[in-house]
Design an enzyme around this catalytic site. Structure first.
Site, PDB file in Angstrom:
ATOM      1  N   GLU A 244     -12.065   8.975  -1.096  1.00 27.85           N
ATOM      2  CA  GLU A 244     -12.827   9.186   0.130  1.00 27.85           C
ATOM      3  C   GLU A 244     -13.915  10.236  -0.025  1.00 27.85           C
ATOM      4  O   GLU A 244     -13.937  10.999  -0.998  1.00 27.85           O
ATOM      5  CB  GLU A 244     -11.879   9.564   1.262  1.00 27.85           C
ATOM      6  CG  GLU A 244     -11.141  10.868   1.052  1.00 27.85           C
ATOM      7  CD  GLU A 244      -9.899  10.973   1.925  1.00 27.85           C
ATOM      8  OE1 GLU A 244      -9.838  11.926   2.712  1.00 27.85           O
ATOM      9  OE2 GLU A 244      -9.000  10.112   1.797  1.00 27.85           O
TER      10      GLU A 244
ATOM     11  N   ASN B  16      -8.631  -0.406   8.497  1.00 26.10           N
ATOM     12  CA  ASN B  16      -7.404   0.373   8.580  1.00 26.10           C
ATOM     13  C   ASN B  16      -6.884   0.346  10.013  1.00 26.10           C
ATOM     14  O   ASN B  16      -7.513   0.895  10.917  1.00 26.10           O
ATOM     15  CB  ASN B  16      -7.668   1.815   8.136  1.00 26.10           C
ATOM     16  CG  ASN B  16      -6.405   2.658   8.164  1.00 26.10           C
ATOM     17  OD1 ASN B  16      -5.300   2.137   8.118  1.00 26.10           O
ATOM     18  ND2 ASN B  16      -6.577   3.975   8.236  1.00 26.10           N
TER      19      ASN B  16
ATOM     20  N   ARG C 198     -13.913   4.993   0.401  1.00 30.12           N
ATOM     21  CA  ARG C 198     -13.674   5.210   1.835  1.00 30.12           C
ATOM     22  C   ARG C 198     -14.700   6.203   2.376  1.00 30.12           C
ATOM     23  O   ARG C 198     -14.977   7.221   1.743  1.00 30.12           O
ATOM     24  CB  ARG C 198     -12.262   5.744   2.053  1.00 30.12           C
ATOM     25  CG  ARG C 198     -12.004   6.268   3.463  1.00 30.12           C
ATOM     26  CD  ARG C 198     -10.585   6.722   3.638  1.00 30.12           C
ATOM     27  NE  ARG C 198     -10.497   7.875   4.520  1.00 30.12           N
ATOM     28  CZ  ARG C 198      -9.364   8.427   4.929  1.00 30.12           C
ATOM     29  NH1 ARG C 198      -8.201   7.927   4.531  1.00 30.12           N
ATOM     30  NH2 ARG C 198      -9.377   9.486   5.716  1.00 30.12           N
TER      31      ARG C 198
ATOM     32  N   CYS D 117      -6.420  14.222   7.994  1.00 30.89           N
ATOM     33  CA  CYS D 117      -6.143  12.833   8.372  1.00 30.89           C
ATOM     34  C   CYS D 117      -7.416  12.219   8.934  1.00 30.89           C
ATOM     35  O   CYS D 117      -8.155  12.867   9.687  1.00 30.89           O
ATOM     36  CB  CYS D 117      -5.018  12.797   9.413  1.00 30.89           C
ATOM     37  SG  CYS D 117      -4.814  11.182  10.205  1.00 30.89           S
TER      38      CYS D 117
ATOM     39  N   HIS E 251      -8.159   3.897  -3.327  1.00 32.66           N
ATOM     40  CA  HIS E 251      -9.350   4.270  -2.569  1.00 32.66           C
ATOM     41  C   HIS E 251      -9.528   5.769  -2.645  1.00 32.66           C
ATOM     42  O   HIS E 251      -8.572   6.543  -2.654  1.00 32.66           O
ATOM     43  CB  HIS E 251      -9.316   3.767  -1.117  1.00 32.66           C
ATOM     44  CG  HIS E 251      -8.248   4.325  -0.235  1.00 32.66           C
ATOM     45  ND1 HIS E 251      -8.295   5.585   0.312  1.00 32.66           N
ATOM     46  CD2 HIS E 251      -7.094   3.771   0.227  1.00 32.66           C
ATOM     47  CE1 HIS E 251      -7.242   5.791   1.074  1.00 32.66           C
ATOM     48  NE2 HIS E 251      -6.483   4.722   1.021  1.00 32.66           N
TER      49      HIS E 251
ATOM     50  N   ASP F 203      -0.204  15.643   6.106  1.00 38.12           N
ATOM     51  CA  ASP F 203      -1.215  15.047   5.229  1.00 38.12           C
ATOM     52  C   ASP F 203      -2.459  15.924   5.251  1.00 38.12           C
ATOM     53  O   ASP F 203      -3.455  15.607   5.892  1.00 38.12           O
ATOM     54  CB  ASP F 203      -1.532  13.630   5.711  1.00 38.12           C
ATOM     55  CG  ASP F 203      -2.559  12.930   4.823  1.00 38.12           C
ATOM     56  OD1 ASP F 203      -2.662  13.299   3.643  1.00 38.12           O
ATOM     57  OD2 ASP F 203      -3.253  12.019   5.324  1.00 38.12           O
TER      58      ASP F 203
ATOM     59  N   ASP G  69      -3.620   5.274  -2.024  1.00 40.71           N
ATOM     60  CA  ASP G  69      -4.495   6.308  -1.475  1.00 40.71           C
ATOM     61  C   ASP G  69      -4.617   7.442  -2.494  1.00 40.71           C
ATOM     62  O   ASP G  69      -3.640   8.109  -2.825  1.00 40.71           O
ATOM     63  CB  ASP G  69      -3.863   6.816  -0.170  1.00 40.71           C
ATOM     64  CG  ASP G  69      -4.693   7.862   0.535  1.00 40.71           C
ATOM     65  OD1 ASP G  69      -5.713   8.304  -0.006  1.00 40.71           O
ATOM     66  OD2 ASP G  69      -4.299   8.250   1.662  1.00 40.71           O
TER      67      ASP G  69
ATOM     68  N   GLU H  51     -13.464   4.070   7.609  1.00 35.71           N
ATOM     69  CA  GLU H  51     -12.346   4.677   8.321  1.00 35.71           C
ATOM     70  C   GLU H  51     -12.662   4.965   9.787  1.00 35.71           C
ATOM     71  O   GLU H  51     -13.800   5.299  10.151  1.00 35.71           O
ATOM     72  CB  GLU H  51     -11.941   5.976   7.613  1.00 35.71           C
ATOM     73  CG  GLU H  51     -10.863   6.783   8.310  1.00 35.71           C
ATOM     74  CD  GLU H  51      -9.502   6.094   8.370  1.00 35.71           C
ATOM     75  OE1 GLU H  51      -9.433   4.919   8.775  1.00 35.71           O
ATOM     76  OE2 GLU H  51      -8.507   6.749   8.024  1.00 35.71           O
TER      77      GLU H  51
ATOM     78  N   TYR I 127       0.837  -1.194   0.000  1.00 36.48           N
ATOM     79  CA  TYR I 127       0.000   0.000   0.000  1.00 36.48           C
ATOM     80  C   TYR I 127       0.870   1.242   0.000  1.00 36.48           C
ATOM     81  O   TYR I 127       1.924   1.289   0.651  1.00 36.48           O
ATOM     82  CB  TYR I 127      -0.861  -0.015   1.260  1.00 36.48           C
ATOM     83  CG  TYR I 127      -1.703   1.209   1.513  1.00 36.48           C
ATOM     84  CD1 TYR I 127      -2.832   1.478   0.752  1.00 36.48           C
ATOM     85  CD2 TYR I 127      -1.393   2.078   2.555  1.00 36.48           C
ATOM     86  CE1 TYR I 127      -3.625   2.590   1.007  1.00 36.48           C
ATOM     87  CE2 TYR I 127      -2.183   3.189   2.823  1.00 36.48           C
ATOM     88  CZ  TYR I 127      -3.304   3.438   2.052  1.00 36.48           C
ATOM     89  OH  TYR I 127      -4.082   4.534   2.306  1.00 36.48           O
TER      90      TYR I 127
ATOM     91  N   ASP J 248      -6.775  10.014  -1.985  1.00 39.39           N
ATOM     92  CA  ASP J 248      -7.416  11.131  -1.286  1.00 39.39           C
ATOM     93  C   ASP J 248      -8.826  11.351  -1.842  1.00 39.39           C
ATOM     94  O   ASP J 248      -9.608  10.430  -1.885  1.00 39.39           O
ATOM     95  CB  ASP J 248      -6.561  12.393  -1.388  1.00 39.39           C
ATOM     96  CG  ASP J 248      -5.294  12.305  -0.542  1.00 39.39           C
ATOM     97  OD1 ASP J 248      -5.257  11.484   0.384  1.00 39.39           O
ATOM     98  OD2 ASP J 248      -4.343  13.048  -0.813  1.00 39.39           O
TER      99      ASP J 248
END
Length: 297
Positions: free
Chosen positions: A114, A209, A157, A122, A112, A58, A85, A187, A43, A87
């Site tokens: 979100e 996660n 996500r 985060c 993924h 992040d 990821d 999440e 990942y 985002d």
């Protein structure tokens, strides 16, 4: 016979291991270490790109190109399927479609996306805000339509637990599956039973996660298996360990003026070479030089 696509390799890994443990790898060498340890999938974290490659928090600071650089380096070093990821997709509909196409071209097995707003945070920090279900469904539909590899995984996500509660997680998971999501990422769950309820509510694989120092306890894979979880993600575990080890070495060098007492904590040159297959490369170089010399005599 054509080589299996990265997406197909991820599906094979999911079939081979339940739940599939996915190791976070912030760079190509970390990916090789994960492969050496026996992981079947890896990942690339958005936080990992921001923190390790750019040196920033992040907080939606990195770009698509920043992520693509790390994807290419990792997929160039290992054939392990790489989940990435994405985002919030790096922009609107056209940007999301481009993200999917470029990720596939760079060798990723899935991504993924979100349901946070573009100025995301985060997933384990306060102050998160999420878009409407309809807007997130649009993100998923665009991503699914852009796939050039039918086996590429589009994972949705949701960060709804901290914002609207657990019922919203279930509602969104179902809506995202209907929009075309191949998997669900719930999440910041705080109880292992949450996962079982999410799993029961959808007909696609669900990821847990297990990031450290966050809101989710470090559940054992046996507990996750009982809840029907398909993937157990450890996004930054090795990165955090590397950072602490590096700071300890730097501090020792500055305070003691030598690394003699710290060598026992270091990977040896031969151990490094073994992971990199250094001697295989060296043999190929020797053979090339021998041929070159032989052709001149």
């Amino acid at each position: 016979m054509p080589e299996a696509s990265a997406g197909k390799r991820l599906k094979a890994a999911l079939d081979a291991e339940k739940p599939l443990q996915i190791a976070g790898t912030v760079h190509a060498y970390a990916a090789l270490l994960a492969e050496t340890a026996g992981f079947r999938a890896i990942y690339l974290s958005g936080a990992g790109v921001a923190n390790a490659s750019i040196g920033v928090p992040d907080l939606a600071i990195t770009s698509l190109d920043d992520v693509l650089i790390d994807i290419r380096r990792i997929t160039g070093a290992t054939d392990l399927p790489l989940l990435v990821d994405a985002d919030t997709g790096f922009g609107g509909a056209f940007n999301i479609a481009r993200t999917v196409r470029e990720f596939i071209r760079a060798g990723a097995a899935g991504l993924h996306i979100e349901d946070q707003v573009a100025e995301k945070r985060c997933g384990h920090r306060p102050g998160k805000a999420i878009v409407s279900i309809e807007e997130m469904q649009d993100r998923i539909r665009v991503a699914a339509d852009a796939k050039t590899d039918p086996d590429f995984m589009i994972m949705a996500r949701t960060d709804a637990l901290a914002v609207d509660g657990f019922d919203a997680v279930i509602e969104r998971a179902q809506a995202f599956e209907q929009a075309g999501a191949d998997a669900i990422f719930a999440e910041a769950m705080t109880d292992v039973s949450h996962y079982g309820k999410v799993v029961s509510s959808v007909n696609v694989p669900v990821l847990a996660n297990l990031t450290e120092f966050g809101l989710t306890p470090m559940f054992h894979v046996d507990d996750l298996r009982e809840q029907g979880i398909a993937m157990a993600l450890y996004p930054l575990s090795a990165f955090r360990a590397m950072n602490k080890a590096a700071l300890a070495i730097f501090t020792e060098l500055r305070t003691k003026g030598t690394q003699r007492d710290a060598v026992q904590h270091m990977q040896t040159r031969e151990e490094l070479y073994e992971v990199l297959r250094y001697h295989d490369y060296e043999r190929q170089l020797d053979q090339l030089l021998e041929k070159r010399i032989g052709s001149k005599t």
